[in-house]
Design an enzyme around this catalytic site. Structure first.
Site, PDB file in Angstrom:
ATOM      1  N   ARG A  55      -6.391  -0.042  13.228  1.00 32.05           N
ATOM      2  CA  ARG A  55      -5.989   0.419  14.567  1.00 32.05           C
ATOM      3  C   ARG A  55      -6.395  -0.541  15.672  1.00 32.05           C
ATOM      4  O   ARG A  55      -5.671  -0.702  16.644  1.00 32.05           O
ATOM      5  CB  ARG A  55      -6.553   1.821  14.842  1.00 32.05           C
ATOM      6  N   TYR A 112       7.349  -3.440  40.958  1.00 34.37           N
ATOM      7  CA  TYR A 112       6.817  -2.140  40.545  1.00 34.37           C
ATOM      8  C   TYR A 112       7.145  -1.852  39.083  1.00 34.37           C
ATOM      9  O   TYR A 112       6.411  -1.176  38.383  1.00 34.37           O
ATOM     10  CB  TYR A 112       7.423  -1.061  41.445  1.00 34.37           C
ATOM     11  N   TYR A 114     -12.625   5.474   6.194  1.00 32.40           N
ATOM     12  CA  TYR A 114     -12.271   5.472   7.619  1.00 32.40           C
ATOM     13  C   TYR A 114     -12.325   4.075   8.234  1.00 32.40           C
ATOM     14  O   TYR A 114     -11.588   3.772   9.158  1.00 32.40           O
ATOM     15  CB  TYR A 114     -13.249   6.353   8.413  1.00 32.40           C
ATOM     16  N   ALA A 171      -5.002  16.281  27.777  1.00 36.45           N
ATOM     17  CA  ALA A 171      -6.433  16.029  27.931  1.00 36.45           C
ATOM     18  C   ALA A 171      -6.840  14.778  27.148  1.00 36.45           C
ATOM     19  O   ALA A 171      -7.591  13.927  27.644  1.00 36.45           O
ATOM     20  CB  ALA A 171      -7.231  17.237  27.452  1.00 36.45           C
ATOM     21  N   GLU A 225       1.094   4.254  11.023  1.00 37.98           N
ATOM     22  CA  GLU A 225      -0.373   4.312  11.102  1.00 37.98           C
ATOM     23  C   GLU A 225      -0.859   5.540  11.884  1.00 37.98           C
ATOM     24  O   GLU A 225      -1.814   5.460  12.646  1.00 37.98           O
ATOM     25  CB  GLU A 225      -0.939   3.030  11.738  1.00 37.98           C
ATOM     26  N   TYR A 272       0.864  -1.171   0.000  1.00 37.88           N
ATOM     27  CA  TYR A 272       0.000   0.000   0.000  1.00 37.88           C
ATOM     28  C   TYR A 272       0.907   1.228   0.000  1.00 37.88           C
ATOM     29  O   TYR A 272       1.574   1.500   0.997  1.00 37.88           O
ATOM     30  CB  TYR A 272      -0.880  -0.046   1.246  1.00 37.88           C
ATOM     31  N   ARG A 326      -4.969  12.250  26.349  1.00 38.72           N
ATOM     32  CA  ARG A 326      -4.482  11.056  27.054  1.00 38.72           C
ATOM     33  C   ARG A 326      -5.403  10.686  28.215  1.00 38.72           C
ATOM     34  O   ARG A 326      -5.722   9.518  28.418  1.00 38.72           O
ATOM     35  CB  ARG A 326      -3.065  11.302  27.601  1.00 38.72           C
ATOM     36  N   GLN A 357      11.351  -4.364  41.627  1.00 40.86           N
ATOM     37  CA  GLN A 357      11.180  -5.202  40.430  1.00 40.86           C
ATOM     38  C   GLN A 357       9.689  -5.416  40.142  1.00 40.86           C
ATOM     39  O   GLN A 357       9.248  -5.336  38.996  1.00 40.86           O
ATOM     40  CB  GLN A 357      11.886  -6.558  40.653  1.00 40.86           C
TER      41      GLN A 357
END
Lengths: 661, 661
Positions: B294, B341, B287, B527, B433, B148, B529, B339
């Site tokens: 995704r 953590y 889309y 925001a 992507e 592509y 995120r 570790q």
């Protein structure tokens, strides 16, 4: 004459326009960055000399070669370098040598890296006069090639678990070197894989069944004429790694292999013919090599980060993508606030780390001087600090480099950008020379002792004096940075004392201190990071006062502001949780970051120009001084070995599928 | 019968001991993780079939090969796979194919990756019936191999800047394809470098000087018999990259290259012989492919992360290093809180992302169904969400993988661990992507619209309904997670409305909205995120209710708890700055993290066992099911090509230095 001295006719116009915006003289910032006019001049002299010597260049970019070819290429350059370097540089000047090696070899290493960095210095520091007489000159001339063999397959940072033994045999006046288990195999030493004739081996000294602990031995491992392993020795390469693949990291195992008694390095400890052992006069002497290596490491990291910033910021001025308002022209990606936010804190960190490296290096020198007079007062402070710096700088530098790489979009993923090599080299240092988490916990143990002292009302050494301060008073000093630095102190104090109190509470419930410490080690690691960041911040802020040129000092001041506010915002929860700062205060910090980004924007390209890195050193199509990125990406791609005809995978597997014949 | 079904005689004893600690049946968790008994069964069937077929294996680990050899090896396996795969798997089942490809090829890709993932699906979705008849079967059989070709050297995510043209020539009923500038060169398509005979080319459709925008064209580029480029075409490999080097990403340029009119893919838009243009019935149909790609990508990332966790957690049970109390035995490194953590939040993320991928995949399917009935209501919500998920998941997964790698110390840096490949593959997805920052800002624009609606009192769609809630009321719902989820809402609402208000304020000072948005894009990205993390958290928490097995639900609950508290602590400044949570509340979150780590510890190995990954898939000496790490690292190292005799660098450069002859 424009203030930016890197402008040339025919350059990419966007880049030239950036350079004309400089508000300071790039020569002045270059001088500050490189630590003085003399050093900068010397560096440029060296670079010019290298430029004259075509046999020190890559004929094609290293990315297009196989690992074996890469190693062949760096070895060729190395041999040429060893033959000619003394014509144009002072081989005893470490900074010179580091600059030359970076220029000629790049960041993926070379087989004799450890020979230069560890083997020769260890002989210099740990061999006695007679041994130095016998071995050192041959080592310096490359007649013997060595490495430092300490880490074992099953044992890394915890040296006390090392298994390899050197058992004294009085009857023959020899040591018998032995690898008792698979996990005792020496693993990782650079150059060991294929290149070394000798190693400095770290092994347990055993005399009459008594273990005297780890000592260094000078051990021949390969025949100097044939390069075959000597009898009783198994040695080879451990294979490819995430990066630094021009180094042949190796393995090494011994079966009752004998060396003369006098092959133990005997400057500090001694074993005599009758088996009597003499302990070293000051047992911590070995620490100083480690301190020296770590301050070097911080300098290397700052340089990797500087390279990444130069590449990414120049490319961000050349690259146009997207529109801020639909229907207008595509903008330079450096104009996006998000791009500035990704890059400029890394730019500020370059200067912060260079400053920290210089400070620690000076402290180390003075500490070594003190030690030679029997004074080891600052050794503990300095050792702890160097642990923290090693961990924080390698972690943050590698993160900033990867952000710089990602900020270049797809082309940052290509080896043509050189950013992948910079990242993999940088992040490797998070592990070698002391794994970062272990480093942080070593610093934490020192902080634990300091917190205990504070609790007991005892005196604190300067580096931890802030623990005795108060958190509820924001500094009102006149110094521009005093308030911000007091925030750093607040965070560090808060984290150290929080971890300490948690630990003490457990102790009061009957848990032994070692376990109580372990149960709060995440908090302790966070405390160690905060302590380290405070040190870096203080040093960086203080550096501003030493800059005489007004325009450069202005730029530097903005970088310090950005650095301080950015690092504080990363730890903002520690500023607001206890009401120390209000929401409005934090918003003020945030706004100050965005203001700093805006101020740096017009100078960004000129700042990275001032690192004075030439294209040959940068090895990056994206970071070219002239900004002619696209046509050179095209040229670079043509050299890919996959652009040969009759590739095996096509001939054997694809053609038979697609062919209509 | 122990609850952990992966125990075998002769395994490393530490690992066996871990497995005996399991509080749940690994078969039950494997069923949950893989989405049901049927799917797990099918997966195991496929794996067994692959196990029978030696020609689908690597003869030596790929790390020991050059790039060209690696590509040859994956091509060999690919050809064998194409010949036999329909004997044991349903080639139309995407999940089957992904599992097979991962098992046989690994994560470094293969030349036909884009053929499978993009070329064939694009023909299926965008070619009309006659074109499908003509091309699809040959494509599926590999008689034509395609990719592509969209991205250009100078143009990435901003598609509107693409320069390549396809100009209709009525006189010959052909399109003339042309690359007008260097920057218009197609760059990056996988497989283009050496392997493709065809591409789907994305170019500007020009008819009678009018530009109708981007359209897809079916373009032959190489002779199927000779593999030479067709006349008018320049094509080749773009060289090596940070990772995924078994894919031959390529470049492609055209000089007035002609294709028949009917080579434009005409399912949606059409051009007739007389040059009249028919627009697509629903312009957003394209889309849906993106949405599909995704959600696949999120699934792949969760799988890479699962592999990294399996490797690192097993190794952490085998590796012993350091003592918690001096003089006691070296402990398993998994016993260190630090570790745990580093690793367990990543473990929790695996399940969070698998859940998110499944949710989005189901939403996408239902959205496509709606679209086919002319209903595009949820498309905007879903598209925005998929942007955020793509950015957050790829970023966090790659970070967790690198933490897992570093948590393995030096051996994590060796390719023997396979962790470097997992990292470089995972982090690549931060860019391809849709570059992550661009993705976040696309979501941010959607959130800006939602915030405007909220401001205007208009109705909000379910995914942003929380914007209408209040921040000063902590949920008192009975649900165990309700309070924690309300914290996520608080943060997301706070960040969105903060960015919005900052922007509005600038607008009120006369700044145009596009510029006001750009001036606060860092806040907008934050925001975006927070919005995405809220979505992931909600879905993950809701998943618990669907688990019927009590023991598995307990484990799952702890993972959700850890996930929620950990992510909240990462954003803790947003919880305390406005006094929403007190210092004690935050301390409670912190303590809950440490408690969760403790609870997960005894089950950690059994949880990663339940991913049901076999050693062949893991490709990692550190992650071996049997835990026999050290002897196999030794074996792995022996295969390094540098362990051959008479290496050029030794013969040419080192021996002449060291030789005494």
């Amino acid at each position: 004459m424009p203030l930016n001295k890197y402008i040339q006719d025919g350059d990419n116009q966007d880049l030239t326009n950036e350079r004309f915006k400089a508000t300071f003289d790039t020569e002045h910032l270059a001088t500050v960055y490189h630590g003085g006019e003399e050093k900068l001049k010397k560096l440029r002299h060296i670079r010019n000399e290298i430029t004259k010597r075509g046999h020190l260049f890559d004929s094609i970019p290293s990315a297009h070669r196989t690992r074996a070819e890469k190693i062949e290429d760096v070895s060729r350059k190395l041999k040429n370098l060893m033959e000619t370097v003394s014509d144009f540089a002072d081989v005893t000047d470490n900074l010179d040598m580091v600059a030359i090696i970076r220029d000629v070899m790049g960041v993926d290493g070379f087989p004799l890296a450890l020979h230069t960095l560890m083997f020769v210095p260890t002989l210099q520091n740990q061999a006695d006069d007679e041994q130095i007489e016998e071995w050192l000159m041959e080592a310096i001339q490359g007649k013997i090639i060595g490495t430092y063999a300490q880490t074992e397959l099953g044992h890394g940072t915890n040296l006390s678990a090392i298994e390899t033994t050197a058992t004294f045999d009085k009857s023959t006046d020899e040591f018998v070197i032995h690898t008792p288990t698979t996990t005792a195999t020496k693993w990782w030493p650079g150059g060991l894989g294929t290149s070394c004739t000798h190693v400095v081996l770290v092994a347990n000294l055993i005399i009459d069944l008594k273990n005297y602990g780890l000592h260094p031995f000078f051990v021949p491992i390969r025949d100097r004429n044939t390069y075959l392993p000597l009898s009783g020795i198994s040695v080879g390469d451990i294979g490819s790694k995430m990066g630094v693949n021009c180094v042949d990291n190796g393995f090494l195992a011994f079966v009752n292999y004998r060396i003369p008694r006098r092959n133990m390095l005997m400057k500090h400890s001694k074993v005599s013919k009758d088996g009597s052992y003499t302990a070293p006069p000051h047992p911590k002497a070995a620490y100083t090599t480690m301190l020296y290596v770590r301050s070097e490491l911080i300098l290397h990291q700052s340089c990797y980060l500087a390279m990444a910033m130069a590449i990414s910021i120049r490319y961000s001025a050349v690259r146009r993508q997207g529109e801020i308002k639909a229907g207008t022209q595509e903008v330079q990606i450096l104009d996006y606030q998000t791009q500035q936010y990704r890059l400029f804190p890394g730019l500020a960190r370059v200067f912060a780390y260079v400053t920290a490296a210089a400070t620690v290096s000076a402290m180390t020198e003075s500490c070594i001087k003190d030690l030679s007079h029997g004074n080891s007062d600052v050794l503990a402070d300095l050792h702890a600090l160097s642990c923290g710096l090693k961990a924080v700088v390698t972690h943050q530098a590698s993160q900033s480099i990867d952000q710089a790489r990602q900020a270049c979009g797809g082309h940052g993923y290509s080896d043509a950008s050189y950013l992948p090599s910079l990242y993999t080299s940088s992040v490797g240092a998070c592990t070698y020379e002391g794994e970062n988490m272990v480093m942080l916990l070593q610093l934490a143990r020192y902080l634990m002792k300091a917190a205990t002292k504070k609790d007991e009302g005892a005196a604190l050494t300067p580096l931890v004096a802030y623990l005795g301060g108060k958190s509820d008073q924001i500094s009102t000093g006149n110094d521009k940075f005093a308030k911000l630095l007091s925030h750093f102190e607040h965070i560090a104090r808060r984290r150290v004392m929080h971890a300490y109190r948690q630990m003490i509470e457990e102790e009061q419930h009957g848990v032994e201190r070692d376990y109580a410490f372990a149960n709060h080690s995440v908090d302790w690691a966070k405390a160690a990071r905060a302590h380290t960041k405070l040190f870096i911040a203080n040093g960086f802020a203080a550096r501003v006062q030493t800059i005489s040129d007004d325009a450069v000092r202005d730029v530097f001041t903005t970088l310090v502001e950005l650095y301080l506010c950015y690092e504080l915002m990363e730890m903002a929860a520690d500023l607001t949780a206890d009401g120390y700062l209000s929401e409005a205060d934090v918003q003020q910090l945030r706004v100050q970051i965005y203001e700093s980004l805006k101020k740096i924007r017009p100078n960004a390209v000129s700042i990275v120009d001032s690192f004075d890195l030439c294209d040959r050193e940068l090895r990056s199509v994206l970071g070219r001084r002239d900004g002619h990125v696209y046509e050179n990406l095209y040229k670079w791609a043509q050299l890919s070995p996959l652009n040969q005809k009759n590739l095996p995978h096509v001939e054997k597997y694809l053609k038979p599928m697609t062919s209509k014949l």
